[in-house]
Design a protein around this motif. Structure first.
Motif, short mmCIF file in Angstrom:
data_model
loop_
_atom_site.label_atom_id
_atom_site.label_comp_id
_atom_site.label_asym_id
_atom_site.label_seq_id
_atom_site.Cartn_x
_atom_site.Cartn_y
_atom_site.Cartn_z
N SER A 260 1.09 -1.14 0.27
CA SER A 260 -0.15 0.20 0.22
C SER A 260 0.98 1.10 -0.07
N THR A 261 0.04 1.92 0.14
CA THR A 261 1.51 3.67 0.01
C THR A 261 0.87 3.99 1.16
N ASP A 262 -0.30 3.61 2.00
CA ASP A 262 -0.04 4.25 3.02
C ASP A 262 1.59 3.01 4.09
N TYR A 263 1.33 2.11 3.34
CA TYR A 263 3.08 1.34 4.26
C TYR A 263 4.41 1.94 3.45
N LEU A 264 4.19 2.91 2.24
CA LEU A 264 5.32 3.31 1.69
C LEU A 264 5.70 4.55 2.84
N LEU A 265 4.63 5.39 2.88
CA LEU A 265 4.82 6.58 3.76
C LEU A 265 5.22 6.19 4.75
N PHE A 266 4.19 5.92 5.46
CA PHE A 266 4.10 5.88 7.36
C PHE A 266 4.49 4.30 7.37
N ASP A 267 4.71 3.51 6.35
CA ASP A 267 4.90 1.71 7.53
C ASP A 267 3.77 1.82 8.66
N ARG A 268 2.76 1.23 7.92
CA ARG A 268 1.69 1.05 8.50
C ARG A 268 0.68 -0.07 7.79
N MET A 269 2.00 -1.04 7.90
CA MET A 269 1.60 -2.41 7.01
C MET A 269 1.77 -3.19 7.71
N VAL A 270 1.72 -4.51 8.11
CA VAL A 270 2.69 -5.46 8.42
C VAL A 270 3.91 -5.56 8.00
N GLN A 271 4.67 -6.41 7.87
CA GLN A 271 5.81 -6.31 6.89
C GLN A 271 6.23 -7.89 7.60
N GLU A 272 6.55 -8.57 5.32
CA GLU A 272 7.02 -9.77 5.55
C GLU A 272 8.74 -10.22 6.25
N ALA A 273 8.80 -9.03 6.51
CA ALA A 273 10.55 -8.77 7.12
C ALA A 273 10.33 -9.42 8.75
N SER A 274 8.79 -9.81 9.22
CA SER A 274 8.90 -10.40 10.56
C SER A 274 8.20 -11.85 10.29
N LEU A 275 8.46 -12.18 8.77
CA LEU A 275 8.25 -13.93 9.10
C LEU A 275 9.49 -14.76 8.89
N PRO A 276 9.73 -16.03 9.37
CA PRO A 276 11.42 -16.47 9.27
C PRO A 276 12.01 -16.29 8.36
#
Length: 112
Positions: free
Chosen positions: A64-80
């Motif tokens: 989402s643009t929200d994620y890119l702008l404001f980091d407002r999305m669960v990121q897959e970086a938290s996946l193993p």
């Protein structure tokens, strides 16, 4: 409340998502109609991107643009980390499809 846009942070999130998608700056630029050089500037936060370019980048990276702008999305970086290594031998289209599905799942995890 601070309403300024932090372009270096946007660039970090774009680079992170591009790398997760297994794309080069050239590939992302081509998919978005931007030069690889401009993608590099965006990722470093040294150039501002238009709303249209932000939307294209978000669409290509399936975020989402929200994620890119404001980091407002669960990121897959938290996946193993093992998941990334399992995908390393796959072609780019399959990796992108996997991450898109993982993002959708992550966004709806509370509903399960």
């Amino acid at each position: 409340m601070n309403h300024s846009i932090n372009y270096p942070d946007i660039g970090i999130r774009i680079r992170r998502q591009r790398e997760y998608a297994g794309m080069t700056q050239e590939q992302l630029g081509e998919a978005c109609g931007l030069s690889a050089s401009f993608v590099g500037h965006i990722e470093r936060g040294s150039r501002k991107l238009s709303v249209e370019s932000l939307y294209k980048v978000a669409s290509v990276l399936h975020v989402s643009t929200d994620y890119l702008l404001f980091d407002r999305m669960v990121q897959e970086a938290s996946l193993p980390v093992e998941i990334s290594s399992l995908l390393s031998g796959r072609d780019m289209e399959k990796r992108q499809h996997f991450w898109r599905l993982a993002r959708i799942l992550a966004c709806h995890i509370d509903e399960l």
